[in-house]
Motif scaffolding. Structure first.
Motif, PDB file in Angstrom:
ATOM      1  N   ILE A 102      -8.386 -19.805 -50.043  1.00 47.27           N
ATOM      2  CA  ILE A 102      -8.140 -18.705 -50.987  1.00 47.27           C
ATOM      3  C   ILE A 102      -6.732 -18.830 -51.567  1.00 47.27           C
ATOM      4  CG2 ILE A 102      -7.824 -16.196 -51.159  1.00 47.27           C
ATOM      5  CD1 ILE A 102     -10.078 -16.001 -48.997  1.00 47.27           C
ATOM      6  N   ALA A 103      -5.755 -19.124 -50.722  1.00 48.64           N
ATOM      7  CA  ALA A 103      -4.385 -19.290 -51.192  1.00 48.64           C
ATOM      8  C   ALA A 103      -4.286 -20.462 -52.173  1.00 48.64           C
ATOM      9  CB  ALA A 103      -3.440 -19.501 -50.008  1.00 48.64           C
ATOM     10  N   ALA A 104      -4.937 -21.581 -51.849  1.00 47.63           N
ATOM     11  CA  ALA A 104      -4.908 -22.748 -52.746  1.00 47.63           C
ATOM     12  C   ALA A 104      -5.562 -22.422 -54.081  1.00 47.63           C
ATOM     13  CB  ALA A 104      -5.595 -23.935 -52.085  1.00 47.63           C
ATOM     14  N   ALA A 105      -6.665 -21.692 -54.043  1.00 50.47           N
ATOM     15  CA  ALA A 105      -7.344 -21.310 -55.282  1.00 50.47           C
ATOM     16  C   ALA A 105      -6.457 -20.397 -56.126  1.00 50.47           C
ATOM     17  CB  ALA A 105      -8.665 -20.619 -54.971  1.00 50.47           C
ATOM     18  N   ARG A 106      -5.765 -19.493 -55.482  1.00 47.27           N
ATOM     19  CA  ARG A 106      -4.870 -18.582 -56.209  1.00 47.27           C
ATOM     20  C   ARG A 106      -3.731 -19.363 -56.865  1.00 47.27           C
ATOM     21  NH1 ARG A 106      -4.785 -13.103 -57.504  1.00 47.27           N
ATOM     22  NH2 ARG A 106      -6.792 -13.476 -56.548  1.00 47.27           N
ATOM     23  N   LEU A 107      -3.174 -20.332 -56.153  1.00 49.78           N
ATOM     24  CA  LEU A 107      -2.113 -21.159 -56.723  1.00 49.78           C
ATOM     25  C   LEU A 107      -2.619 -21.928 -57.944  1.00 49.78           C
ATOM     26  CD1 LEU A 107      -0.401 -22.543 -53.508  1.00 49.78           C
ATOM     27  CD2 LEU A 107       0.463 -20.763 -55.037  1.00 49.78           C
ATOM     28  N   ARG A 108      -3.839 -22.488 -57.842  1.00 46.91           N
ATOM     29  CA  ARG A 108      -4.415 -23.199 -58.992  1.00 46.91           C
ATOM     30  C   ARG A 108      -4.588 -22.244 -60.176  1.00 46.91           C
ATOM     31  NH1 ARG A 108      -7.466 -25.487 -55.015  1.00 46.91           N
ATOM     32  NH2 ARG A 108      -9.270 -24.163 -55.450  1.00 46.91           N
ATOM     33  N   TYR A 109      -5.077 -21.055 -59.922  1.00 47.96           N
ATOM     34  CA  TYR A 109      -5.295 -20.057 -60.969  1.00 47.96           C
ATOM     35  C   TYR A 109      -3.978 -19.723 -61.679  1.00 47.96           C
ATOM     36  CZ  TYR A 109      -6.539 -15.619 -63.144  1.00 47.96           C
ATOM     37  OH  TYR A 109      -6.729 -14.607 -64.041  1.00 47.96           O
ATOM     38  N   TRP A 110      -2.901 -19.624 -60.906  1.00 47.31           N
ATOM     39  CA  TRP A 110      -1.595 -19.309 -61.482  1.00 47.31           C
ATOM     40  C   TRP A 110      -0.884 -20.536 -62.049  1.00 47.31           C
ATOM     41  CZ3 TRP A 110      -0.116 -16.106 -56.617  1.00 47.31           C
ATOM     42  CH2 TRP A 110      -0.606 -14.799 -56.737  1.00 47.31           C
ATOM     43  N   GLY A 111      -1.456 -21.723 -61.880  1.00 53.44           N
ATOM     44  CA  GLY A 111      -0.808 -22.939 -62.353  1.00 53.44           C
ATOM     45  C   GLY A 111       0.366 -23.363 -61.485  1.00 53.44           C
ATOM     46  N   LEU A 112       0.312 -23.051 -60.214  1.00 54.19           N
ATOM     47  CA  LEU A 112       1.408 -23.352 -59.291  1.00 54.19           C
ATOM     48  C   LEU A 112       1.041 -24.443 -58.288  1.00 54.19           C
ATOM     49  CD1 LEU A 112       2.568 -19.687 -58.561  1.00 54.19           C
ATOM     50  CD2 LEU A 112       3.630 -21.350 -60.108  1.00 54.19           C
ATOM     51  N   GLN A 113       0.258 -25.419 -58.727  1.00 53.44           N
ATOM     52  CA  GLN A 113      -0.196 -26.480 -57.835  1.00 53.44           C
ATOM     53  C   GLN A 113       0.967 -27.242 -57.211  1.00 53.44           C
ATOM     54  OE1 GLN A 113      -1.319 -25.805 -60.891  1.00 53.44           O
ATOM     55  NE2 GLN A 113      -3.391 -26.522 -61.216  1.00 53.44           N
ATOM     56  N   ALA A 114       2.113 -27.299 -57.859  1.00 44.80           N
ATOM     57  CA  ALA A 114       3.262 -28.029 -57.313  1.00 44.80           C
ATOM     58  C   ALA A 114       3.722 -27.453 -55.970  1.00 44.80           C
ATOM     59  CB  ALA A 114       4.421 -28.004 -58.314  1.00 44.80           C
ATOM     60  N   LEU A 115       3.391 -26.204 -55.697  1.00 47.05           N
ATOM     61  CA  LEU A 115       3.795 -25.569 -54.446  1.00 47.05           C
ATOM     62  C   LEU A 115       2.730 -25.632 -53.359  1.00 47.05           C
ATOM     63  CD1 LEU A 115       5.484 -22.323 -55.860  1.00 47.05           C
ATOM     64  CD2 LEU A 115       6.615 -24.389 -55.015  1.00 47.05           C
ATOM     65  N   THR A 116       1.578 -26.202 -53.655  1.00 43.28           N
ATOM     66  CA  THR A 116       0.427 -26.122 -52.757  1.00 43.28           C
ATOM     67  C   THR A 116       0.720 -26.621 -51.342  1.00 43.28           C
ATOM     68  OG1 THR A 116      -1.139 -26.265 -54.581  1.00 43.28           O
ATOM     69  CG2 THR A 116      -1.981 -26.807 -52.398  1.00 43.28           C
ATOM     70  N   ASP A 117       1.296 -27.786 -51.181  1.00 42.18           N
ATOM     71  CA  ASP A 117       1.510 -28.337 -49.835  1.00 42.18           C
ATOM     72  C   ASP A 117       2.391 -27.419 -48.989  1.00 42.18           C
ATOM     73  OD1 ASP A 117      -0.074 -30.528 -50.387  1.00 42.18           O
ATOM     74  OD2 ASP A 117       1.620 -31.846 -50.835  1.00 42.18           O
ATOM     75  N   ASP A 118       3.514 -26.991 -49.546  1.00 42.93           N
ATOM     76  CA  ASP A 118       4.417 -26.132 -48.782  1.00 42.93           C
ATOM     77  C   ASP A 118       3.803 -24.760 -48.528  1.00 42.93           C
ATOM     78  OD1 ASP A 118       6.267 -28.135 -48.558  1.00 42.93           O
ATOM     79  OD2 ASP A 118       7.569 -27.388 -50.153  1.00 42.93           O
ATOM     80  N   VAL A 119       3.092 -24.220 -49.493  1.00 37.98           N
ATOM     81  CA  VAL A 119       2.456 -22.915 -49.303  1.00 37.98           C
ATOM     82  C   VAL A 119       1.364 -23.006 -48.238  1.00 37.98           C
ATOM     83  CG1 VAL A 119       1.047 -21.120 -50.396  1.00 37.98           C
ATOM     84  CG2 VAL A 119       3.070 -22.007 -51.568  1.00 37.98           C
ATOM     85  N   MET A 120       0.588 -24.086 -48.218  1.00 36.40           N
ATOM     86  CA  MET A 120      -0.444 -24.231 -47.195  1.00 36.40           C
ATOM     87  C   MET A 120       0.177 -24.279 -45.800  1.00 36.40           C
ATOM     88  SD  MET A 120      -3.344 -24.117 -48.724  1.00 36.40           S
ATOM     89  CE  MET A 120      -2.437 -22.889 -49.640  1.00 36.40           C
ATOM     90  N   LEU A 121       1.291 -24.957 -45.663  1.00 35.30           N
ATOM     91  CA  LEU A 121       1.978 -25.014 -44.377  1.00 35.30           C
ATOM     92  C   LEU A 121       2.502 -23.628 -43.989  1.00 35.30           C
ATOM     93  CD1 LEU A 121       2.992 -26.613 -41.994  1.00 35.30           C
ATOM     94  CD2 LEU A 121       4.948 -27.327 -43.377  1.00 35.30           C
ATOM     95  N   ILE A 122       3.100 -22.919 -44.932  1.00 41.89           N
ATOM     96  CA  ILE A 122       3.619 -21.572 -44.664  1.00 41.89           C
ATOM     97  C   ILE A 122       2.488 -20.631 -44.267  1.00 41.89           C
ATOM     98  CG2 ILE A 122       4.634 -19.539 -45.771  1.00 41.89           C
ATOM     99  CD1 ILE A 122       6.402 -21.586 -47.373  1.00 41.89           C
ATOM    100  N   VAL A 123       1.408 -20.640 -45.021  1.00 44.40           N
ATOM    101  CA  VAL A 123       0.264 -19.774 -44.723  1.00 44.40           C
ATOM    102  C   VAL A 123      -0.265 -20.084 -43.316  1.00 44.40           C
ATOM    103  CG1 VAL A 123      -2.155 -19.299 -45.333  1.00 44.40           C
ATOM    104  CG2 VAL A 123      -0.386 -19.294 -47.111  1.00 44.40           C
ATOM    105  N   SER A 124      -0.416 -21.351 -43.000  1.00 45.35           N
ATOM    106  CA  SER A 124      -0.902 -21.739 -41.667  1.00 45.35           C
ATOM    107  C   SER A 124       0.011 -21.218 -40.566  1.00 45.35           C
ATOM    108  CB  SER A 124      -1.010 -23.258 -41.553  1.00 45.35           C
ATOM    109  OG  SER A 124      -2.034 -23.734 -42.357  1.00 45.35           O
ATOM    110  N   GLU A 125       1.298 -21.392 -40.740  1.00 43.19           N
ATOM    111  CA  GLU A 125       2.244 -20.967 -39.703  1.00 43.19           C
ATOM    112  C   GLU A 125       2.269 -19.454 -39.546  1.00 43.19           C
ATOM    113  OE1 GLU A 125       3.560 -22.824 -37.525  1.00 43.19           O
ATOM    114  OE2 GLU A 125       3.167 -24.761 -38.446  1.00 43.19           O
ATOM    115  N   LEU A 126       2.279 -18.714 -40.657  1.00 45.27           N
ATOM    116  CA  LEU A 126       2.316 -17.254 -40.566  1.00 45.27           C
ATOM    117  C   LEU A 126       1.021 -16.699 -39.975  1.00 45.27           C
ATOM    118  CD1 LEU A 126       4.130 -16.220 -43.873  1.00 45.27           C
ATOM    119  CD2 LEU A 126       5.083 -16.392 -41.559  1.00 45.27           C
ATOM    120  N   LEU A 127      -0.121 -17.270 -40.382  1.00 46.33           N
ATOM    121  CA  LEU A 127      -1.398 -16.820 -39.827  1.00 46.33           C
ATOM    122  C   LEU A 127      -1.493 -17.145 -38.337  1.00 46.33           C
ATOM    123  CD1 LEU A 127      -3.845 -17.798 -42.700  1.00 46.33           C
ATOM    124  CD2 LEU A 127      -3.228 -15.483 -41.981  1.00 46.33           C
ATOM    125  N   THR A 128      -1.086 -18.334 -37.959  1.00 42.52           N
ATOM    126  CA  THR A 128      -1.125 -18.729 -36.556  1.00 42.52           C
ATOM    127  C   THR A 128      -0.239 -17.820 -35.725  1.00 42.52           C
ATOM    128  OG1 THR A 128      -1.604 -21.028 -37.100  1.00 42.52           O
ATOM    129  CG2 THR A 128      -0.660 -20.603 -34.918  1.00 42.52           C
TER     130      THR A 128
END
Length: 114
Positions: free
Chosen positions: A4-30
């Motif tokens: 969902i987070a990756a899809a939202r980033l694509r929708y906003w045109g923020l794909q350049a942040l995807t790798d770091d955001v996925m790591l952040i989301v994983s760490e905060l959720l964990t």
């Protein structure tokens, strides 16, 4: 939630942040799953005023703070990593609601800032 987070980033045109955001989301959720004792966890992404804000809420007030982990520890570095990534992207890390929410901000790349 990562998809969902990756899809939202694509929708906003923020794909350049995807790798770091996925790591952040994983760490905060964990962190929320391991330490809150609840599975009622919410992820909130907002992009405004030049920043992407990533927040994970579990509704359980507690002390959330990056802390030192021993060399042999298998966990304990996630929030340190989140804080470092936020700082690297010109943002911040913090908590609110007595620790029920952990969040960070990342400055949006200049061409994508709104």
């Amino acid at each position: 939630m990562r998809r969902i987070a990756a899809a939202r980033l694509r929708y906003w045109g923020l794909q350049a942040l995807t790798d770091d955001v996925m790591l952040i989301v994983s760490e905060l959720l964990t962190n929320a799953l391991l330490h809150s004792g609840t599975s009622d966890i919410r992820l909130n992404l907002t992009a405004k005023e030049g920043f992407l804000r990533i927040a994970v809420s579990d509704g359980v007030p507690s002390r959330i703070a990056p802390g030192p982990a021993g060399q042999e520890a298998e966990s304990g570095r996630g929030l340190i990593l989140v804080a470092a990534l936020a700082q690297h992207h010109g943002g911040t890390f913090g908590t609110s609601n007595q620790g029920a929410t952990a969040w960070c901000t990342l400055a949006l790349p200049q061409q994508e800032a709104s």
